[in-house]
Design an enzyme around this catalytic site. Structure first.
Site, PDB file in Angstrom:
ATOM      1  N   ARG A  75     -14.841  12.687   7.627  1.00 42.36           N
ATOM      2  CA  ARG A  75     -13.618  13.422   7.962  1.00 42.36           C
ATOM      3  C   ARG A  75     -13.250  14.391   6.740  1.00 42.36           C
ATOM      4  O   ARG A  75     -12.624  15.229   7.051  1.00 42.36           O
ATOM      5  CB  ARG A  75     -12.375  12.113   7.975  1.00 42.36           C
ATOM      6  CG  ARG A  75     -12.604  11.520   9.142  1.00 42.36           C
ATOM      7  CD  ARG A  75     -11.609  10.097   9.212  1.00 42.36           C
ATOM      8  NE  ARG A  75     -10.313  10.443   8.856  1.00 42.36           N
ATOM      9  CZ  ARG A  75      -9.437   9.507   8.385  1.00 42.36           C
ATOM     10  NH1 ARG A  75      -9.670   8.539   7.739  1.00 42.36           N
ATOM     11  NH2 ARG A  75      -8.311   9.823   7.974  1.00 42.36           N
ATOM     12  N   LYS A 118      -8.996  -1.780   5.771  1.00 44.87           N
ATOM     13  CA  LYS A 118      -9.226  -2.483   4.502  1.00 44.87           C
ATOM     14  C   LYS A 118      -8.144  -3.591   4.033  1.00 44.87           C
ATOM     15  O   LYS A 118      -8.421  -4.513   3.447  1.00 44.87           O
ATOM     16  CB  LYS A 118      -9.000  -1.272   3.631  1.00 44.87           C
ATOM     17  CG  LYS A 118     -10.496  -0.161   3.546  1.00 44.87           C
ATOM     18  CD  LYS A 118     -10.107   0.853   2.719  1.00 44.87           C
ATOM     19  CE  LYS A 118      -9.420   1.867   3.255  1.00 44.87           C
ATOM     20  NZ  LYS A 118      -9.518   3.272   2.923  1.00 44.87           N
ATOM     21  N   SER A 160      -8.079   3.553   9.159  1.00 51.37           N
ATOM     22  CA  SER A 160      -8.704   3.454   7.643  1.00 51.37           C
ATOM     23  C   SER A 160      -7.978   2.741   6.820  1.00 51.37           C
ATOM     24  O   SER A 160      -8.604   1.747   6.259  1.00 51.37           O
ATOM     25  CB  SER A 160      -8.684   5.094   7.460  1.00 51.37           C
ATOM     26  OG  SER A 160      -9.138   5.019   5.877  1.00 51.37           O
ATOM     27  N   ASP A 167     -15.629   2.630   6.835  1.00 52.10           N
ATOM     28  CA  ASP A 167     -14.694   3.561   6.587  1.00 52.10           C
ATOM     29  C   ASP A 167     -14.971   4.374   5.696  1.00 52.10           C
ATOM     30  O   ASP A 167     -14.616   5.692   5.681  1.00 52.10           O
ATOM     31  CB  ASP A 167     -13.525   2.749   5.964  1.00 52.10           C
ATOM     32  CG  ASP A 167     -12.375   3.641   5.733  1.00 52.10           C
ATOM     33  OD1 ASP A 167     -11.871   4.312   6.271  1.00 52.10           O
ATOM     34  OD2 ASP A 167     -11.870   3.695   4.373  1.00 52.10           O
ATOM     35  N   HIS A 197       0.798  -1.033  -0.009  1.00 47.30           N
ATOM     36  CA  HIS A 197      -0.023   0.014  -0.101  1.00 47.30           C
ATOM     37  C   HIS A 197       1.022   1.305  -0.068  1.00 47.30           C
ATOM     38  O   HIS A 197       1.917   1.412   0.687  1.00 47.30           O
ATOM     39  CB  HIS A 197      -0.851   0.032   1.267  1.00 47.30           C
ATOM     40  CG  HIS A 197      -1.799   1.251   1.230  1.00 47.30           C
ATOM     41  ND1 HIS A 197      -2.970   1.322   0.577  1.00 47.30           N
ATOM     42  CD2 HIS A 197      -1.400   2.617   1.973  1.00 47.30           C
ATOM     43  CE1 HIS A 197      -3.377   2.468   1.132  1.00 47.30           C
ATOM     44  NE2 HIS A 197      -2.469   3.317   1.652  1.00 47.30           N
TER      45      HIS A 197
HETATM   46  N1  URA Z   1      -6.139   6.663   2.614  1.00 44.85           N
HETATM   47  C1  URA Z   1      -7.072   5.922   3.376  1.00 44.85           C
HETATM   48  O1  URA Z   1      -7.510   4.982   2.766  1.00 44.85           O
HETATM   49  N2  URA Z   1      -7.632   6.527   4.554  1.00 44.85           N
HETATM   50  C2  URA Z   1      -7.099   7.696   4.980  1.00 44.85           C
HETATM   51  O2  URA Z   1      -7.750   8.129   6.076  1.00 44.85           O
HETATM   52  C3  URA Z   1      -6.127   8.298   4.266  1.00 44.85           C
HETATM   53  C4  URA Z   1      -5.770   7.881   2.895  1.00 44.85           C
END
Ligand code: URA
Length: 426
Positions: free
Chosen positions: A171, A190, A186, A164, A85
């Site tokens: 947010r 995932k 977050s 999320d 990621h």
């Molecule tokens: N990417 C995400 O998936 N979540 C965040 O809070 C910031 C970047």
């Protein structure tokens, strides 16, 4: 399960207290059920923004986010699974090369990705510039492709950590995105729900990154590594520099073309080196002792890339779109490039049409920028610095204007900054 008062949960965190596991679980579940209102969850997010979550609270918060949806079952595949990621950067096309490369070395790479928002491009937007390629796969298709091809890059399904999506939307409009516990939970909820055995995090730091300061990037990396490890996912982070764009191409089709160059053993050195460094870490985490450079150079990674694109309906030989309106941006004077601001170049590519301002906006496949020089190079007045592509004159002019401040020229030789800054493991 006991019932809590949302106001009590909010005021506890507002006043710097720690939330009990039951209170966190209740709050997230009640929010999903509609028993906690958006304004109450927004208030809690702001309280977390200011007062944080301690490690136990963060673990419980992340667990509940994972439990809000399904978990992909990748058990029983014949190869170990490992994913990467990136927190997002300008010209960051690494996933397109890395997933097939690591698959060519014997692992399975489930890259569940997103679309871009703002100045950093999304991996799916890039791949969607390939005619016929589709981002949406069922869980069964993901599994089959991982078994048959070894790599899949597709849209993260709606079923993974669905809370999320709702929290992120709040947010976004309440100024609470830039919180380390909220970003970590977050991203990691995932990735953990995706079911990978191992994960490498590419945490970008610098002018073109989501996080500009080294200390905060380090803190984010450490927090995510702990969360992954505590959930049984072997996790390592690499802090990497995002002061100038990665590679030369910034824009959807342009980045696919550059990725194919690297997959064929050529392409810009910084892209190749960062890809190889991430690949080595991924392979180490799953115990595969193969040199990934050999798989770039002997064409096997490119072979997996072709199979991966074809499996999702794409034609790897198709001619890709190129913006019909072109321009070049020239150096205003002689000098050594001291700085090429990744943020300015990213915003310029976005204004040329390569990125979107709102989630539902389309992106142009053919818009973007090719950087013709790099930091540390000497350029003469009038020498082209950037090649610009857009679909119309209006976008071209908007992108051009943004580049005016991107390059700083001077007389001093520049000390080369390595891309890989630090490695973080638990
Ligand atoms: N990417 C995400 O998936 N979540 C965040 O809070 C910031 C970047």
């Amino acid at each position: 399960m006991s019932t809590f008062s949302a106001v009590d949960v909010i005021t506890t965190k507002r006043d710097g207290g720690a939330l009990g596991d039951d209170a966190i679980t209740w709050m997230l579940d009640a929010y999903m059920r509609g028993d906690v209102a958006d304004e109450q969850m927004s208030a809690l997010l702001m309280a977390i923004f200011f007062n944080g979550l301690d490690p136990r609270e963060l673990l419980t918060w992340t667990d509940r986010m994972i439990a809000s949806g399904e978990r992909l079952d990748l058990k029983g595949l014949s190869r170990p699974t490992v994913d990467k990621h990136s927190t997002g950067g300008v010209g960051d096309k690494i996933s397109l090369i890395l997933a097939p490369l690591v698959a060519a070395c014997g692992a399975a790479v489930p890259q569940l990705s997103g679309r871009g928002l703002g100045h950093t491009g999304g991996t799916l937007d890039k791949l969607e510039s390939i005619p016929g390629w589709r981002a949406l796969l069922s869980n069964e298709e993901i599994r089959d492709q991982l078994e048959d091809v070894g790599a899949v890059i597709c849209a993260a399904g709606q079923g993974l950590a669905p809370v999320d999506r709702r929290l992120y939307a709040l947010r976004d409009v309440t100024g609470t995105v830039e919180s380390i516990p909220l970003i970590s939970s977050s991203i990691m909820s995932k990735k953990i729900a995706e079911g990978t055995n191992a994960l490498v995090l590419d945490v970008k730091v610098g002018r073109g990154a989501f996080i500009k300061s080294h200390d905060r990037a380090l803190q984010l990396a450490q927090t995510m590594v702990s969360l992954g490890t505590d959930h049984g996912v072997a996790t390592v982070a690499q802090l990497t520099s995002m002061n100038q764009p990665l590679g030369r191409a910034v824009g959807n089709a342009l980045e696919v073309i550059e990725s194919v160059d690297v997959l064929r053993g050529a392409g810009p050195n910084d892209v190749r080196e960062l890809t190889l460094s991430l690949a080595r870490t991924m392979l180490e985490l799953v115990g595969i002792d193969t040199d990934p450079a050999s798989k770039l150079d002997d064409g096997s990674a490119y072979g997996v890339y072709r199979a991966m694109i074809e499996a999702q309906g794409g034609d790897p030989d198709a001619q890709l779109a190129e913006g019909s309106h072109k321009d070049v941006f020239l150096a205003p004077q002689d000098g050594i490039i001291q700085q090429m601001d990744a943020l300015d170049v990213g915003v310029a590519a976005w204004r040329l049409g390569a990125g979107r301002a709102r989630k539902e906006d389309p992106v142009s496949a053919g818009a973007g920028i090719v950087c013709l020089a790099r930091v540390g190079e000497f350029v003469e007045a009038g020498q082209p610095l950037f090649e610009l592509f857009a679909d119309d004159d209006e976008h071209l002019a908007r992108g051009r204007d943004t580049l005016a401040t991107a390059v700083v020229l001077g007389e001093e030789p520049v000390i080369h900054e390595p891309v890989l800054l630090e490695r973080i493991s638990k």
